[in-house]
Design an enzyme around this catalytic site. Sequence first.
Site, PDB file in Angstrom:
ATOM      1  N   TYR A  35     -12.335  -1.669  -3.864  1.00 56.43           N
ATOM      2  CA  TYR A  35     -12.840  -1.920  -2.508  1.00 56.43           C
ATOM      3  C   TYR A  35     -14.370  -1.837  -2.435  1.00 56.43           C
ATOM      4  O   TYR A  35     -14.917  -1.585  -1.359  1.00 56.43           O
ATOM      5  CB  TYR A  35     -12.200  -0.945  -1.522  1.00 56.43           C
ATOM      6  CG  TYR A  35     -10.806  -1.359  -1.073  1.00 56.43           C
ATOM      7  CD1 TYR A  35     -10.622  -2.512  -0.298  1.00 56.43           C
ATOM      8  CD2 TYR A  35      -9.683  -0.613  -1.404  1.00 56.43           C
ATOM      9  CE1 TYR A  35      -9.358  -2.901   0.132  1.00 56.43           C
ATOM     10  CE2 TYR A  35      -8.409  -0.995  -0.987  1.00 56.43           C
ATOM     11  CZ  TYR A  35      -8.268  -2.147  -0.208  1.00 56.43           C
ATOM     12  OH  TYR A  35      -7.013  -2.523   0.219  1.00 56.43           O
ATOM     13  N   GLU A  67      -9.580 -10.185  -8.005  1.00 55.08           N
ATOM     14  CA  GLU A  67      -8.573  -9.144  -7.744  1.00 55.08           C
ATOM     15  C   GLU A  67      -7.394  -9.253  -8.720  1.00 55.08           C
ATOM     16  O   GLU A  67      -6.868  -8.226  -9.166  1.00 55.08           O
ATOM     17  CB  GLU A  67      -8.086  -9.244  -6.294  1.00 55.08           C
ATOM     18  CG  GLU A  67      -9.168  -8.831  -5.297  1.00 55.08           C
ATOM     19  CD  GLU A  67      -8.717  -8.954  -3.842  1.00 55.08           C
ATOM     20  OE1 GLU A  67      -7.582  -9.391  -3.585  1.00 55.08           O
ATOM     21  OE2 GLU A  67      -9.515  -8.586  -2.968  1.00 55.08           O
ATOM     22  N   ARG A  73      -1.731 -14.211   4.081  1.00 51.67           N
ATOM     23  CA  ARG A  73      -2.421 -13.507   5.178  1.00 51.67           C
ATOM     24  C   ARG A  73      -1.726 -13.749   6.525  1.00 51.67           C
ATOM     25  O   ARG A  73      -1.715 -12.881   7.400  1.00 51.67           O
ATOM     26  CB  ARG A  73      -3.903 -13.871   5.206  1.00 51.67           C
ATOM     27  CG  ARG A  73      -4.624 -13.250   3.999  1.00 51.67           C
ATOM     28  CD  ARG A  73      -6.131 -13.307   4.098  1.00 51.67           C
ATOM     29  NE  ARG A  73      -6.678 -12.503   5.177  1.00 51.67           N
ATOM     30  CZ  ARG A  73      -7.226 -11.290   5.025  1.00 51.67           C
ATOM     31  NH1 ARG A  73      -7.252 -10.705   3.833  1.00 51.67           N
ATOM     32  NH2 ARG A  73      -7.741 -10.656   6.043  1.00 51.67           N
ATOM     33  N   LYS A 130       0.824  -1.210   0.000  1.00 49.36           N
ATOM     34  CA  LYS A 130       0.000   0.000   0.000  1.00 49.36           C
ATOM     35  C   LYS A 130       0.864   1.269   0.000  1.00 49.36           C
ATOM     36  O   LYS A 130       2.077   1.210   0.266  1.00 49.36           O
ATOM     37  CB  LYS A 130      -0.940  -0.039   1.209  1.00 49.36           C
ATOM     38  CG  LYS A 130      -1.961  -1.190   1.134  1.00 49.36           C
ATOM     39  CD  LYS A 130      -2.944  -1.143   2.297  1.00 49.36           C
ATOM     40  CE  LYS A 130      -3.978  -2.255   2.180  1.00 49.36           C
ATOM     41  NZ  LYS A 130      -4.996  -2.179   3.260  1.00 49.36           N
ATOM     42  N   THR A 137      -5.415  -7.327  10.509  1.00 48.70           N
ATOM     43  CA  THR A 137      -5.717  -6.040   9.863  1.00 48.70           C
ATOM     44  C   THR A 137      -5.166  -4.848  10.651  1.00 48.70           C
ATOM     45  O   THR A 137      -4.585  -3.933  10.065  1.00 48.70           O
ATOM     46  CB  THR A 137      -7.253  -5.884   9.706  1.00 48.70           C
ATOM     47  OG1 THR A 137      -7.750  -7.025   8.997  1.00 48.70           O
ATOM     48  CG2 THR A 137      -7.598  -4.614   8.951  1.00 48.70           C
ATOM     49  N   ASN A 157      -2.011  -0.030   6.996  1.00 46.18           N
ATOM     50  CA  ASN A 157      -1.509  -1.332   7.430  1.00 46.18           C
ATOM     51  C   ASN A 157      -0.612  -2.022   6.406  1.00 46.18           C
ATOM     52  O   ASN A 157      -0.488  -3.241   6.396  1.00 46.18           O
ATOM     53  CB  ASN A 157      -2.678  -2.222   7.870  1.00 46.18           C
ATOM     54  CG  ASN A 157      -3.692  -2.437   6.753  1.00 46.18           C
ATOM     55  OD1 ASN A 157      -3.488  -1.978   5.641  1.00 46.18           O
ATOM     56  ND2 ASN A 157      -4.754  -3.134   7.059  1.00 46.18           N
ATOM     57  N   HIS A 163      -2.143  -5.380   1.366  1.00 45.23           N
ATOM     58  CA  HIS A 163      -3.420  -6.040   1.109  1.00 45.23           C
ATOM     59  C   HIS A 163      -3.147  -7.463   0.659  1.00 45.23           C
ATOM     60  O   HIS A 163      -2.157  -7.714  -0.036  1.00 45.23           O
ATOM     61  CB  HIS A 163      -4.187  -5.310  -0.002  1.00 45.23           C
ATOM     62  CG  HIS A 163      -5.352  -6.106  -0.528  1.00 45.23           C
ATOM     63  ND1 HIS A 163      -6.593  -6.081   0.051  1.00 45.23           N
ATOM     64  CD2 HIS A 163      -5.432  -6.997  -1.566  1.00 45.23           C
ATOM     65  CE1 HIS A 163      -7.390  -6.914  -0.605  1.00 45.23           C
ATOM     66  NE2 HIS A 163      -6.717  -7.473  -1.597  1.00 45.23           N
ATOM     67  N   ARG A 171       2.526  -6.373   8.820  1.00 44.27           N
ATOM     68  CA  ARG A 171       1.757  -5.271   9.407  1.00 44.27           C
ATOM     69  C   ARG A 171       2.324  -4.852  10.768  1.00 44.27           C
ATOM     70  O   ARG A 171       2.313  -3.674  11.114  1.00 44.27           O
ATOM     71  CB  ARG A 171       0.281  -5.667   9.493  1.00 44.27           C
ATOM     72  CG  ARG A 171      -0.388  -5.581   8.114  1.00 44.27           C
ATOM     73  CD  ARG A 171      -1.723  -6.264   8.058  1.00 44.27           C
ATOM     74  NE  ARG A 171      -2.501  -5.849   6.887  1.00 44.27           N
ATOM     75  CZ  ARG A 171      -3.650  -6.405   6.526  1.00 44.27           C
ATOM     76  NH1 ARG A 171      -4.176  -7.380   7.240  1.00 44.27           N
ATOM     77  NH2 ARG A 171      -4.288  -5.971   5.453  1.00 44.27           N
ATOM     78  N   PHE A 205     -15.572   3.444   6.989  1.00 44.48           N
ATOM     79  CA  PHE A 205     -14.208   3.848   6.621  1.00 44.48           C
ATOM     80  C   PHE A 205     -13.976   3.871   5.112  1.00 44.48           C
ATOM     81  O   PHE A 205     -12.859   4.143   4.662  1.00 44.48           O
ATOM     82  CB  PHE A 205     -13.183   2.937   7.314  1.00 44.48           C
ATOM     83  CG  PHE A 205     -13.319   1.460   7.008  1.00 44.48           C
ATOM     84  CD1 PHE A 205     -12.839   0.928   5.818  1.00 44.48           C
ATOM     85  CD2 PHE A 205     -13.934   0.605   7.923  1.00 44.48           C
ATOM     86  CE1 PHE A 205     -12.958  -0.431   5.549  1.00 44.48           C
ATOM     87  CE2 PHE A 205     -14.059  -0.760   7.650  1.00 44.48           C
ATOM     88  CZ  PHE A 205     -13.569  -1.273   6.447  1.00 44.48           C
TER      89      PHE A 205
HETATM   90  P1  ADP Z   1      -7.995  -6.912   5.422  1.00 44.43           P
HETATM   91  O1  ADP Z   1      -7.185  -5.943   4.583  1.00 44.43           O
HETATM   92  O2  ADP Z   1      -7.196  -7.443   6.594  1.00 44.43           O
HETATM   93  O3  ADP Z   1      -8.633  -8.005   4.603  1.00 44.43           O
HETATM   94  P2  ADP Z   1     -10.616  -5.630   5.540  1.00 44.43           P
HETATM   95  O4  ADP Z   1     -10.912  -6.332   4.252  1.00 44.43           O
HETATM   96  O5  ADP Z   1     -11.578  -5.783   6.658  1.00 44.43           O
HETATM   97  O6  ADP Z   1      -9.167  -6.062   6.106  1.00 44.43           O
HETATM   98  O7  ADP Z   1     -10.467  -4.085   5.267  1.00 44.43           O
HETATM   99  C1  ADP Z   1      -9.873  -3.595   4.092  1.00 44.43           C
HETATM  100  C2  ADP Z   1      -8.962  -2.448   4.448  1.00 44.43           C
HETATM  101  O8  ADP Z   1      -9.742  -1.359   4.955  1.00 44.43           O
HETATM  102  C3  ADP Z   1      -7.953  -2.737   5.579  1.00 44.43           C
HETATM  103  O9  ADP Z   1      -6.812  -3.406   5.119  1.00 44.43           O
HETATM  104  C4  ADP Z   1      -7.656  -1.340   6.095  1.00 44.43           C
HETATM  105  O10 ADP Z   1      -6.734  -0.635   5.247  1.00 44.43           O
HETATM  106  C5  ADP Z   1      -9.041  -0.682   5.991  1.00 44.43           C
HETATM  107  N1  ADP Z   1      -9.802  -0.814   7.244  1.00 44.43           N
HETATM  108  C6  ADP Z   1     -10.339  -1.958   7.756  1.00 44.43           C
HETATM  109  N2  ADP Z   1     -10.985  -1.726   8.917  1.00 44.43           N
HETATM  110  C7  ADP Z   1     -10.855  -0.388   9.150  1.00 44.43           C
HETATM  111  C8  ADP Z   1     -11.301   0.489  10.197  1.00 44.43           C
HETATM  112  N3  ADP Z   1     -12.011   0.046  11.222  1.00 44.43           N
HETATM  113  N4  ADP Z   1     -10.976   1.807  10.097  1.00 44.43           N
HETATM  114  C9  ADP Z   1     -10.274   2.281   9.041  1.00 44.43           C
HETATM  115  N5  ADP Z   1      -9.818   1.510   8.025  1.00 44.43           N
HETATM  116  C10 ADP Z   1     -10.099   0.192   8.080  1.00 44.43           C
HETATM  117 MG    MG Z   2     -10.066  -7.834   3.073  1.00 42.48          MG
END
Ligand code: ADP
Ligand code: MG
Length: 138
Positions: free
Chosen positions: A50, A127, A86, A10, A92, A113, A116, A103, A58
């Site tokens: 997304y 994707e 992962r 990212k 996350t 973080n 992805h 992370r 968010f």
């Molecule tokens: P992951 O990337 O671990 O699969 P998610 O798919 O739940 O997590 O979320 C996608 C992305 O959105 C996260 O990697 C992070 O950058 C952002 N994100 C997730 N939860 C939050 C939150 N509570 N507040 C702000 N950003 C968030």
């Molecule tokens: Mg995800």
Amino acid sequence: MTERTLSIVKPDAVAKNAIGDILRRFEAAGLRIAAAKLTKLSPETAAQFYIVHKERPFYQDLIKFMSAGPIFVSVLEGENAIAKNREIMGPTDSKKAPKGTIRGDHGTDVEKNAVHGSDAPETAKWEISFFFSQADVH
Ligand code: ADP
Ligand code: MG
């Protein structure tokens, strides 16, 4: 089972000069880089990528963050690549991610973080095709 998954370094981690360290971790874990490019998402393209999160509070912040600078996108291939990636990434929320995970070592918080990774075979397929034509996956 040999799988493919999509990885994104990212904008926060690209800005920290961490692309090389992150790719090294994938290769050290036995994942092979099958496609790769440095690119930058427009807000519109980030919103599409997304789209599954469009109802989340968010979502707008995430679009802004993901389109703020270049990203490094790759396809990783290997045994259980989706789960393995992962695991290497960590949870996350970077604040809760153990040291030794990407992370935990390179992320800042739950949004910024560092990486992805696809979460399931169907999302991985979608994707990968979002970023790469079949001819560019080797
Ligand atoms: P992951 O990337 O671990 O699969 P998610 O798919 O739940 O997590 O979320 C996608 C992305 O959105 C996260 O990697 C992070 O950058 C952002 N994100 C997730 N939860 C939050 C939150 N509570 N507040 C702000 N950003 C968030
Ligand atoms: Mg995800």
